[in-house]
Every structure is written in C-alpha cells, then in structure tokens.
Design a protein around this motif. Structure first.
Motif, PDB file in Angstrom:
ATOM      1  N   UNK A 181       0.838  -1.205   0.000  1.00 17.73           N
ATOM      2  CA  UNK A 181       0.000   0.000   0.000  1.00 17.73           C
ATOM      3  C   UNK A 181       0.868   1.248   0.000  1.00 17.73           C
ATOM      4  N   UNK A 182       1.960   1.226   0.751  1.00 15.35           N
ATOM      5  CA  UNK A 182       2.847   2.388   0.766  1.00 15.35           C
ATOM      6  C   UNK A 182       3.399   2.659  -0.625  1.00 15.35           C
ATOM      7  N   UNK A 183       3.739   1.616  -1.372  1.00 17.76           N
ATOM      8  CA  UNK A 183       4.226   1.816  -2.735  1.00 17.76           C
ATOM      9  C   UNK A 183       3.167   2.486  -3.605  1.00 17.76           C
ATOM     10  N   UNK A 184       1.905   2.083  -3.435  1.00 19.04           N
ATOM     11  CA  UNK A 184       0.825   2.737  -4.188  1.00 19.04           C
ATOM     12  C   UNK A 184       0.690   4.203  -3.787  1.00 19.04           C
ATOM     13  N   UNK A 185       0.760   4.464  -2.479  1.00 22.22           N
ATOM     14  CA  UNK A 185       0.636   5.836  -2.003  1.00 22.22           C
ATOM     15  C   UNK A 185       1.786   6.689  -2.516  1.00 22.22           C
ATOM     16  N   UNK A 186       2.976   6.118  -2.601  1.00 18.78           N
ATOM     17  CA  UNK A 186       4.120   6.864  -3.131  1.00 18.78           C
ATOM     18  C   UNK A 186       3.845   7.320  -4.563  1.00 18.78           C
ATOM     19  N   UNK A 187       3.297   6.439  -5.380  1.00 19.45           N
ATOM     20  CA  UNK A 187       2.927   6.834  -6.744  1.00 19.45           C
ATOM     21  C   UNK A 187       1.834   7.909  -6.705  1.00 19.45           C
ATOM     22  N   UNK A 188       0.891   7.765  -5.777  1.00 22.16           N
ATOM     23  CA  UNK A 188      -0.177   8.767  -5.662  1.00 22.16           C
ATOM     24  C   UNK A 188       0.373  10.140  -5.286  1.00 22.16           C
ATOM     25  N   UNK A 189       1.407  10.180  -4.443  1.00 25.75           N
ATOM     26  CA  UNK A 189       1.992  11.482  -4.094  1.00 25.75           C
ATOM     27  C   UNK A 189       2.625  12.127  -5.322  1.00 25.75           C
ATOM     28  N   UNK A 190       3.298  11.328  -6.122  1.00 20.35           N
ATOM     29  CA  UNK A 190       3.943  11.841  -7.339  1.00 20.35           C
ATOM     30  C   UNK A 190       2.902  12.382  -8.314  1.00 20.35           C
ATOM     31  N   UNK A 191       1.819  11.635  -8.498  1.00 21.50           N
ATOM     32  CA  UNK A 191       0.752  12.078  -9.401  1.00 21.50           C
ATOM     33  C   UNK A 191       0.090  13.357  -8.891  1.00 21.50           C
ATOM     34  N   UNK A 192      -0.168  13.396  -7.586  1.00 25.71           N
ATOM     35  CA  UNK A 192      -0.837  14.559  -6.997  1.00 25.71           C
ATOM     36  C   UNK A 192       0.006  15.818  -7.168  1.00 25.71           C
ATOM     37  N   UNK A 193       1.277  15.714  -6.854  1.00 29.17           N
ATOM     38  CA  UNK A 193       2.158  16.879  -6.966  1.00 29.17           C
ATOM     39  C   UNK A 193       2.326  17.310  -8.417  1.00 29.17           C
ATOM     40  N   UNK A 194       2.565  16.345  -9.282  1.00 29.23           N
ATOM     41  CA  UNK A 194       2.783  16.667 -10.696  1.00 29.23           C
ATOM     42  C   UNK A 194       1.585  17.393 -11.300  1.00 29.23           C
ATOM     43  N   UNK A 195       0.383  16.956 -10.949  1.00 22.02           N
ATOM     44  CA  UNK A 195      -0.811  17.568 -11.531  1.00 22.02           C
ATOM     45  C   UNK A 195      -1.142  18.923 -10.923  1.00 22.02           C
ATOM     46  N   UNK A 196      -0.598  19.218  -9.724  1.00 23.67           N
ATOM     47  CA  UNK A 196      -0.956  20.465  -9.034  1.00 23.67           C
ATOM     48  C   UNK A 196       0.016  21.606  -9.294  1.00 23.67           C
ATOM     49  N   UNK A 197       1.247  21.321  -9.703  1.00 21.40           N
ATOM     50  CA  UNK A 197       2.280  22.345  -9.654  1.00 21.40           C
ATOM     51  C   UNK A 197       2.030  23.517 -10.594  1.00 21.40           C
ATOM     52  N   UNK A 198       1.621  23.264 -11.816  1.00 27.68           N
ATOM     53  CA  UNK A 198       1.442  24.378 -12.756  1.00 27.68           C
ATOM     54  C   UNK A 198       0.411  25.378 -12.236  1.00 27.68           C
ATOM     55  N   UNK A 199      -0.713  24.868 -11.750  1.00 29.36           N
ATOM     56  CA  UNK A 199      -1.737  25.763 -11.212  1.00 29.36           C
ATOM     57  C   UNK A 199      -1.262  26.446  -9.938  1.00 29.36           C
ATOM     58  N   UNK A 200      -0.522  25.721  -9.124  1.00 27.85           N
ATOM     59  CA  UNK A 200      -0.007  26.306  -7.885  1.00 27.85           C
ATOM     60  C   UNK A 200       0.939  27.463  -8.190  1.00 27.85           C
ATOM     61  N   UNK A 201       1.855  27.258  -9.115  1.00 27.98           N
ATOM     62  CA  UNK A 201       2.820  28.302  -9.449  1.00 27.98           C
ATOM     63  C   UNK A 201       2.143  29.493 -10.124  1.00 27.98           C
ATOM     64  N   UNK A 202       1.046  29.234 -10.846  1.00 29.60           N
ATOM     65  CA  UNK A 202       0.324  30.310 -11.525  1.00 29.60           C
ATOM     66  C   UNK A 202      -0.671  31.015 -10.613  1.00 29.60           C
ATOM     67  N   UNK A 203      -0.796  30.532  -9.371  1.00 33.15           N
ATOM     68  CA  UNK A 203      -1.734  31.153  -8.440  1.00 33.15           C
ATOM     69  C   UNK A 203      -3.176  30.742  -8.672  1.00 33.15           C
ATOM     70  N   UNK A 204      -3.402  29.639  -9.388  1.00 29.84           N
ATOM     71  CA  UNK A 204      -4.765  29.219  -9.708  1.00 29.84           C
ATOM     72  C   UNK A 204      -5.155  27.909  -9.036  1.00 29.84           C
TER      73      UNK A 204
END
Length: 309
Positions: free
Chosen positions: A162-185
């Motif tokens: 399960x931890x291995x799955x969660x590790x992939x989930x953290x990578x996906x979550x961060x990758x999908x959020x960064x552009x909007x986060x940096x743009x203030x959206x």
C-alpha cells in the motif's frame, strides 16, 4: 523560475523532490534526517538523491531552531514543501517563504491525520487511501487541500504494497498540481473538520495479536505491520513468535468463543481465532526461525497448539 526549500525523507521525499526538479523548480535547500541506526532502512535516501543532483542538503536535529529558520529565510524561496519529513514545522519556518508552505500527506484528508496513516488505514480495514497535498498550518495535516489522489487497498495488501501505491499517488498529486499552484490558480478546499480523524505513532506493543478478536481483524493487524515493519507478535506453544503473512480462511467455520489455537492441517497452518473465523498462516517465525507446516509439526505436533500474547 520558481524557487523552493524542500523538507523531505523516505521514498515519498525522493519521488516528490524529483517531480519538482522535472518542473524546473530551483531547489535552494534540501532539509532531511540522518537515518536512525536503530531503524531498518528499507526506503530510498533523500540525502543521496540531493547530492546526486548537486543540491545543498542539511540534516539538523531540530529544524525549528533560529539558525535553521534564518538559513531557510536566506533562500528567499517562493514555496516550502514538506514531503514525509518527520518533524513538525513551526510558524517561523512556515512564514519564511513568500508564497506558501505545503505538505504531502499519505491519506485522503481529513481522514487519517497524524502518524503512520498507511498502517492505520490497513489496520482499520479501509478499502482505499491515497495522498493529499495541502497548505500547512501549525496543526498537523489541518490546512486547505490543493489536490488528492486515491488508491485501492486490496484485502490481502500489506503495508509495503500500500505504501508503494501511495508513493505513486503522491507523485501524481504533486505533478498535476504544480502548474496551477505556481500560476496562483490552484484550488484551496477547506477540510471538513467534522470528518477528521487523527492517529498517533504506533508502538511495538500495538503489534501484539489479541487472539480474542475475529480473523479479519487479526489479518488486518498482520498485514498492517508486515515486514519491513516489525511483524505481528504473539506466542506459539509458549514460545515468542511473529506472524508475517496470513490470509483469512473462509472455508473454515470457527465460532466466537472457541479457544485460539494453531493447527497443522495438511500442508497448511491454520490459526483458529477466539473472536470467530480462521487464518491460513503463510509465514511464521518462532524463536527467530521461519517454520513451515512440516517443521512446525515436527517441533510441536499437529496441534492444537496454544496461541497467546
């Protein structure tokens, strides 16, 4: 270019640090932990990864002392990120960057705030968990949510799976959020505190099997603390033992109230549970030695063999 200071440890720290670098974030400083000599280190090294990328890295005993706060402030970073860093970061650190401090947590907040969220979710029989990127406050895992990714927990998944799955989930979550986060959206979704649950760190005594419980509850404990965690401890025939892998045996009807015992049935080891049901014990260690059904029968007989704490 966006500039960040990263507090990180464990596999999640490594993978999320690499996500930031893939997005061309300037990582001004990496803060991590020295590995504890008393801990089994089965996960990747943030310190080694930072060195591999030529990033400045420190491992202070206390990140909240004035000298570390000053060093982080001198980085003039836009963001502070915490990826499985084990110490709480206090207000001076959280306010030392220009645009916000964010944490990656290994559950679907607001559920399973606090320590060891993967282990607790398995122990309590959850069928899914995941990862949450959220803004940090001085309360653990309390700030507004930026993004989440869910993963399934299958009935026989152990903590490492399960931890291995969660590790992939953290990578996906961060990758999908960064552009909007940096743009203030990026979204900021307030946590529903009525739905929040909080769990503390687990202790060795929390891994002792209570054989008065039912088979599913005991199976959940076994897989929640399976190696590389310490394993579920018990006694077999009065000898110290660990059950490292199990499976619920639905073909065996055991009524609540029956005495807990271990038996050799053909080539299987069957644990009958006092709270009802039975487990097929697939990996057991007694007196520090792994035993299969044949070896256990040679040592103790076919059973029933008493099980205890």
């Amino acid at each position: 270019m966006t500039r960040a200071v990263v507090f990180a440890y464990h596999d999640v720290g490594v993978r999320c640090l690499k996500v930031l670098l893939a997005h061309e974030v300037e990582v001004a400083l990496v803060v991590t932990h020295d590995d504890s000599p008393g801990e089994t280190i089965w996960f990747d090294s943030v310190a080694r990864t930072a060195a591999d990328y030529g990033l400045p890295v420190i491992a202070p005993a206390d990140p909240n002392v004035p000298g570390i706060v000053a060093r982080v402030a001198e980085c003039a970073a836009d963001f502070l990120f915490s990826f499985y860093y084990r110490a709480m970061l206090k207000a001076p650190l959280l306010h030392s960057v220009g645009r916000g401090a964010l944490n990656m947590h290994g559950s679907l907040l607001p559920r399973y705030r606090g320590r060891a969220p993967v282990n607790w979710a398995i122990l309590r029989g959850e069928r899914q968990t995941g990862a949450t990127l959220h803004h940090m406050t001085e309360k653990p895992d309390d700030g507004d949510i930026v993004g989440q990714t869910a993963v399934p927990i299958l009935p026989d998944d152990d903590a490492r799976e399960v931890f291995n799955k969660v590790t992939v989930a953290t990578e996906l979550t961060l990758d999908s959020a960064l552009r909007a986060l940096f743009a203030g959206r990026a979204p900021r979704i307030a946590q529903d505190r009525a739905m929040a649950s909080y769990f503390g760190g687990r202790r060795p005594e929390d891994g002792v099997i209570d054989w008065s419980r039912d088979a599913t509850s005991i199976h959940n404990l076994v897989r929640a603390v399976a190696p590389p965690y310490p394993g579920a401890s018990t006694s077999v025939g009065g000898r110290p033992a660990r059950i490292l892998r199990s499976r619920v045996a639905p073909d065996l009807a055991v009524q609540p109230g029956d005495a807990a015992s271990l038996r050799v049935e053909g080539d299987r080891l069957i644990a009958r549970c006092g709270g009802g049901g039975a487990l097929a014990v697939q990996d057991i260690e007694i007196d520090g030695m792994r035993l299969d059904a044949t070896a256990l029968a040679q040592r103790f007989g076919a059973g029933p063999i008493a099980l205890g704490r």
